[in-house]
Design a protein around this motif. Structure first.
Motif, PDB file in Angstrom:
ATOM      1  N   GLU A 163       0.841  -1.202   0.000  1.00 14.65           N
ATOM      2  CA  GLU A 163       0.000   0.000   0.000  1.00 14.65           C
ATOM      3  C   GLU A 163       0.872   1.245   0.000  1.00 14.65           C
ATOM      4  O   GLU A 163       1.943   1.259   0.587  1.00 14.65           O
ATOM      5  CB  GLU A 163      -0.913   0.038   1.237  1.00 14.65           C
ATOM      6  CG  GLU A 163      -1.996  -1.019   1.240  1.00 14.65           C
ATOM      7  CD  GLU A 163      -1.496  -2.378   1.631  1.00 14.65           C
ATOM      8  OE1 GLU A 163      -0.535  -2.462   2.418  1.00 14.65           O
ATOM      9  OE2 GLU A 163      -2.039  -3.393   1.123  1.00 14.65           O
ATOM     10  N   VAL A 212       0.352   5.466   0.946  1.00 14.14           N
ATOM     11  CA  VAL A 212      -0.569   6.372   1.622  1.00 14.14           C
ATOM     12  C   VAL A 212      -0.212   7.796   1.240  1.00 14.14           C
ATOM     13  O   VAL A 212       0.943   8.208   1.328  1.00 14.14           O
ATOM     14  CB  VAL A 212      -0.474   6.187   3.155  1.00 14.14           C
ATOM     15  CG1 VAL A 212      -1.280   7.250   3.879  1.00 14.14           C
ATOM     16  CG2 VAL A 212      -0.967   4.803   3.554  1.00 14.14           C
ATOM     17  N   ARG A 213      -1.188   8.539   0.763  1.00 10.37           N
ATOM     18  CA  ARG A 213      -0.966   9.904   0.305  1.00 10.37           C
ATOM     19  C   ARG A 213      -1.888  10.827   1.085  1.00 10.37           C
ATOM     20  O   ARG A 213      -3.071  10.547   1.261  1.00 10.37           O
ATOM     21  CB  ARG A 213      -1.299   9.965  -1.199  1.00 10.37           C
ATOM     22  CG  ARG A 213      -1.019  11.276  -1.889  1.00 10.37           C
ATOM     23  CD  ARG A 213      -0.870  11.058  -3.408  1.00 10.37           C
ATOM     24  NE  ARG A 213      -1.952  10.261  -3.988  1.00 10.37           N
ATOM     25  CZ  ARG A 213      -3.103  10.765  -4.440  1.00 10.37           C
ATOM     26  NH1 ARG A 213      -3.354  12.054  -4.350  1.00 10.37           N
ATOM     27  NH2 ARG A 213      -4.025   9.978  -4.973  1.00 10.37           N
ATOM     28  N   GLU A 214      -1.296  11.920   1.576  1.00  8.78           N
ATOM     29  CA  GLU A 214      -2.095  12.897   2.313  1.00  8.78           C
ATOM     30  C   GLU A 214      -2.824  13.778   1.300  1.00  8.78           C
ATOM     31  O   GLU A 214      -2.258  14.197   0.304  1.00  8.78           O
ATOM     32  CB  GLU A 214      -1.170  13.737   3.193  1.00  8.78           C
ATOM     33  CG  GLU A 214      -1.888  14.373   4.362  1.00  8.78           C
ATOM     34  CD  GLU A 214      -0.943  15.178   5.246  1.00  8.78           C
ATOM     35  OE1 GLU A 214       0.135  14.670   5.586  1.00  8.78           O
ATOM     36  OE2 GLU A 214      -1.296  16.323   5.553  1.00  8.78           O
ATOM     37  N   GLU A 215      -4.097  14.033   1.580  1.00  5.51           N
ATOM     38  CA  GLU A 215      -4.868  14.907   0.696  1.00  5.51           C
ATOM     39  C   GLU A 215      -5.335  16.106   1.498  1.00  5.51           C
ATOM     40  O   GLU A 215      -5.861  15.954   2.598  1.00  5.51           O
ATOM     41  CB  GLU A 215      -6.067  14.158   0.117  1.00  5.51           C
ATOM     42  CG  GLU A 215      -5.680  13.133  -0.922  1.00  5.51           C
ATOM     43  CD  GLU A 215      -6.894  12.539  -1.627  1.00  5.51           C
ATOM     44  OE1 GLU A 215      -8.018  12.678  -1.111  1.00  5.51           O
ATOM     45  OE2 GLU A 215      -6.698  11.939  -2.702  1.00  5.51           O
ATOM     46  N   GLN A 228      -6.706  14.177   5.798  1.00  5.07           N
ATOM     47  CA  GLN A 228      -7.352  13.186   4.957  1.00  5.07           C
ATOM     48  C   GLN A 228      -6.263  12.430   4.201  1.00  5.07           C
ATOM     49  O   GLN A 228      -5.279  13.027   3.761  1.00  5.07           O
ATOM     50  CB  GLN A 228      -8.256  13.920   3.973  1.00  5.07           C
ATOM     51  CG  GLN A 228      -9.295  13.053   3.322  1.00  5.07           C
ATOM     52  CD  GLN A 228     -10.362  13.907   2.660  1.00  5.07           C
ATOM     53  OE1 GLN A 228     -11.182  14.532   3.325  1.00  5.07           O
ATOM     54  NE2 GLN A 228     -10.319  13.958   1.348  1.00  5.07           N
ATOM     55  N   TYR A 229      -6.464  11.132   4.074  1.00  7.32           N
ATOM     56  CA  TYR A 229      -5.455  10.312   3.404  1.00  7.32           C
ATOM     57  C   TYR A 229      -6.125   9.449   2.338  1.00  7.32           C
ATOM     58  O   TYR A 229      -7.311   9.129   2.435  1.00  7.32           O
ATOM     59  CB  TYR A 229      -4.775   9.379   4.415  1.00  7.32           C
ATOM     60  CG  TYR A 229      -4.003  10.104   5.482  1.00  7.32           C
ATOM     61  CD1 TYR A 229      -2.659  10.390   5.309  1.00  7.32           C
ATOM     62  CD2 TYR A 229      -4.622  10.490   6.670  1.00  7.32           C
ATOM     63  CE1 TYR A 229      -1.934  11.059   6.293  1.00  7.32           C
ATOM     64  CE2 TYR A 229      -3.911  11.156   7.654  1.00  7.32           C
ATOM     65  CZ  TYR A 229      -2.562  11.433   7.466  1.00  7.32           C
ATOM     66  OH  TYR A 229      -1.874  12.074   8.434  1.00  7.32           O
ATOM     67  N   ARG A 230      -5.342   9.089   1.372  1.00  9.89           N
ATOM     68  CA  ARG A 230      -5.815   8.125   0.383  1.00  9.89           C
ATOM     69  C   ARG A 230      -4.884   6.916   0.370  1.00  9.89           C
ATOM     70  O   ARG A 230      -3.667   7.055   0.254  1.00  9.89           O
ATOM     71  CB  ARG A 230      -5.876   8.760  -0.999  1.00  9.89           C
ATOM     72  CG  ARG A 230      -6.539   7.853  -2.037  1.00  9.89           C
ATOM     73  CD  ARG A 230      -6.751   8.588  -3.337  1.00  9.89           C
ATOM     74  NE  ARG A 230      -7.782   9.604  -3.216  1.00  9.89           N
ATOM     75  CZ  ARG A 230      -9.083   9.383  -3.430  1.00  9.89           C
ATOM     76  NH1 ARG A 230      -9.510   8.190  -3.777  1.00  9.89           N
ATOM     77  NH2 ARG A 230      -9.954  10.369  -3.307  1.00  9.89           N
ATOM     78  N   SER A 245      -3.711   3.552  -1.483  1.00 10.16           N
ATOM     79  CA  SER A 245      -3.736   2.870  -2.781  1.00 10.16           C
ATOM     80  C   SER A 245      -2.915   1.594  -2.685  1.00 10.16           C
ATOM     81  O   SER A 245      -1.985   1.509  -1.884  1.00 10.16           O
ATOM     82  CB  SER A 245      -3.134   3.753  -3.876  1.00 10.16           C
ATOM     83  OG  SER A 245      -3.735   5.006  -3.884  1.00 10.16           O
TER      84      SER A 245
END
Ligand code: MN
Length: 270
Positions: free
Chosen positions: A197, A199-202, A209-211, A213
């Protein structure tokens, strides 16, 4: 032969209707599938809300490319893939001869099948004693279902011809390529992780908020004979599965690690 078909990409997914076209030649097909895309939900169930099941009219336009040619009974479900399979087998359809989940857009390999909705739905067929196939093609966008459709037809026929006492649970993955580029079929064992995975901070709004993938390549070596190895080498992979995470070989080690804990906890000798 009565066949239950479900998936996790949702009732509108082209892979589901590719499977219908293959299975209609083998038996009577009942589609019971989530009303929306549910990839990654694994084996989760809806236990705290009612689940709605709706008959899909054959001319609803839901069915996708060419599938209206075939009379098929289809239901959409407001729950998860596993909900769909349970509702089908326990109530809406009843007993069947074969359970198929797929054809999923995107491979389901190695330990990653733990979060697969395709496999999560199929588990519900297997635990009820039905022969079960989970099938996936290794491309999320624009997957090629042509070979998968041919294989599903052949496998469904073989499973229906056989009266075996123990039921099979087969996880099938195909490379998303044309027939001429496929090396053949390998019966494989489950590999380890196929993707990690990221993890990207948005930004935006209060709170972070994180996404998440699932797109990070795994660096460990790919072992020959595994499902991951087969796909990497353009083979079709068929992996027999069972349910069971138990690790009895570790019982002595854990007994040793926790020796005396019972006495400590209960404050009395073992
Ligand atoms: Mn999916």
């Amino acid at each position: 032969m009565k066949i239950l078909l479900t998936n996790d990409d949702g009732i509108k997914a082209p892979g589901l209707w590719a499977a219908v076209r293959a299975l209609r030649q083998v038996g009577e097909v009942f589609v019971v599938a989530p009303d929306r895309e549910q990839s990654g939900v694994g084996a989760s169930l809806t236990l705290h809300a009612p689940v709605k099941v709706e008959l899909v009219p054959p001319d609803a336009g839901l069915i996708g490319d060419g599938a209206s040619l075939f009379p098929v009974t289809a239901y959409s479900v407001t729950g998860t893939p596993a909900d769909s399979c349970i509702l089908a087998l326990e109530s809406v359809v009843g007993e069947v001869d074969l359970v198929v989940s797929g054809i999923n857009a995107g491979s389901n390999l190695g330990w990653d099948i733990m979060v697969s909705g395709t496999v999560g739905a199929a588990i519900q067929g297997y635990v009820r004693g039905y022969p079960t196939i989970a099938m996936s093609v290794g491309a999320v966008s624009n997957p090629n279902f042509e070979v998968a459709t041919r294989l599903l037809f052949l496998m469904a026929q073989r499973l229906s011809d056989n009266n075996r006492s123990s039921s099979l649970f087969l996880n099938v993955n195909l490379p998303s390529v044309t027939l001429d580029r496929i090396g053949g079929v390998k019966v494989t064992r489950l590999g380890r992780r196929s993707y990690g995975e990221s993890v990207r901070e948005e930004g935006g709004g209060p709170g972070k908020q994180y996404r998440i993938s699932r797109n990070r390549p795994i660096s460990e070596p790919v072992l020959e004979g595994t499902d991951i190895w087969a796909l990497k080498n353009n083979y079709i992979s068929i992996t027999p599965l069972q349910i069971g995470l138990g690790y009895p070989e570790q019982i002595p080690e854990v007994e040793d690690l926790l020796s005396g804990v019972s006495a400590q906890l209960l404050d009395r000798p073992d």
